[in-house]
Design an enzyme around this catalytic site. Sequence first.
Site, PDB file in Angstrom:
ATOM      1  N   SER A 156       1.070  -0.854  -0.197  1.00 25.22           N
ATOM      2  CA  SER A 156      -0.096   0.282   0.156  1.00 25.22           C
ATOM      3  C   SER A 156       0.785   1.718   0.030  1.00 25.22           C
ATOM      4  CB  SER A 156      -1.181  -0.084   0.981  1.00 25.22           C
ATOM      5  OG  SER A 156      -1.778   1.251   1.255  1.00 25.22           O
ATOM      6  N   CYS A 170      -9.828   2.336  12.442  1.00 28.77           N
ATOM      7  CA  CYS A 170     -11.194   2.128  12.356  1.00 28.77           C
ATOM      8  C   CYS A 170     -11.471   2.553  12.081  1.00 28.77           C
ATOM      9  CB  CYS A 170     -11.590   0.945  13.986  1.00 28.77           C
ATOM     10  SG  CYS A 170     -12.707   0.181  14.106  1.00 28.77           S
TER      11      CYS A 170
END
Length: 371
Positions: free
Chosen positions: A192, A315
């Site tokens: 990534s 999250c």
Amino acid sequence: MSISNLTYLDHNATTPMKPAVRDIMLETLDFPGNASAIHKAGRDARRRIEESRQQLATALNTGARDVIVFTSSATEANNLALLGAGMERVITSSIEHPSVLNVAAPNKTLLPTLHDGTVDLNALEHLLVGQTEQTLISVMLVNNETGVIQPIYKIVALARTHGALVHTDAVQAFGKIPLDVQKLGADFITLSAHKMGGPQGVGCLVIANCVAVTPQIRGGNQEKNLRSGTENLAGIVAFGHAARLVDVAGFEKLGLWRDKIETTLKAAAPMLKIYGDTAPRIANTSMFALPGASSETQLIALDLAGICVSNGSACSSGTVKPSHVLKAMGASDAEATSSLRVSLGWNTTEAEVDLFIAKWLEMFERVKSRL
Ligand code: PLP
């Protein structure tokens, strides 16, 4: 780094773009070409994408038969590997990122984790002996919460003995430890850009030796028919440039500051539990728990002081949940809900490290009588 007076120590969630990468990205944003077009602008866009692919190939030392497929994220690359490999069975670990853990597989087995944060190789061997199904093993190279480096070389060796394929999510490894695709020997490697100085919204899957993969996004047949959709030109160009700027030796120096944090906090709070410190770890990450003081309490106290850290993985809902990684390592609920992750990065300064230490110690003084 200071962005509007913030002390940003959450580099494992995303690391700021390096200035030279940002410059190239901004310049490319003005470029009009679609890499699938045959006119000059299209050909130029194509050339820029292929240059970026080559920069990644060089940084990763990929082999002549390895393919790099650009995706919108590591999450997408993980999906492509896990679903696209089309194996009958997937063996993965209990400490993976949700983009591996939550991807449906017809027959998924979770490997247990040892207390030091490494996956249990004996359990893996036990699962592989005598197995007849086509199997993909998916184990991350570095854990995003603890920074623990997983024994991928041994996993690849076991896989070869038992005829399984290996996928590794190397998102937290690229730029942090040496990463040589040919030496690693895995079949699929996920990366990534925004974890190593590139932009958010671009990743890639390295497919070794042209292993067969079924595309998960179909349409215009881009990326050698493995991932349709007009390429994110500016993002891809920036990703390639970030790969050129990888400086593992420079990154490893962060270990001194990480150790300073751990030693100072532990001296003041002997009950502090540091995770993964007996296993090989990347240099920038410290994950610890202060039993009795919730992650929220610690995060809010630090946030009020302008310090950005996290309780583990970012999250999407913004809520703080017990870390599944710490639970897998044997932490109690109380420990797993009182954890904090500090992750340093390429532009962290010692003054920021010292500020973090001072503010955490202030917070500890306020709560210690209640612990
Ligand atoms: N895998 C690991 C280990 C990560 O740390 C992350 C990001 O937190 C991802 C995958 C997902 O990356 P992306 O944001 O590119 O989808």
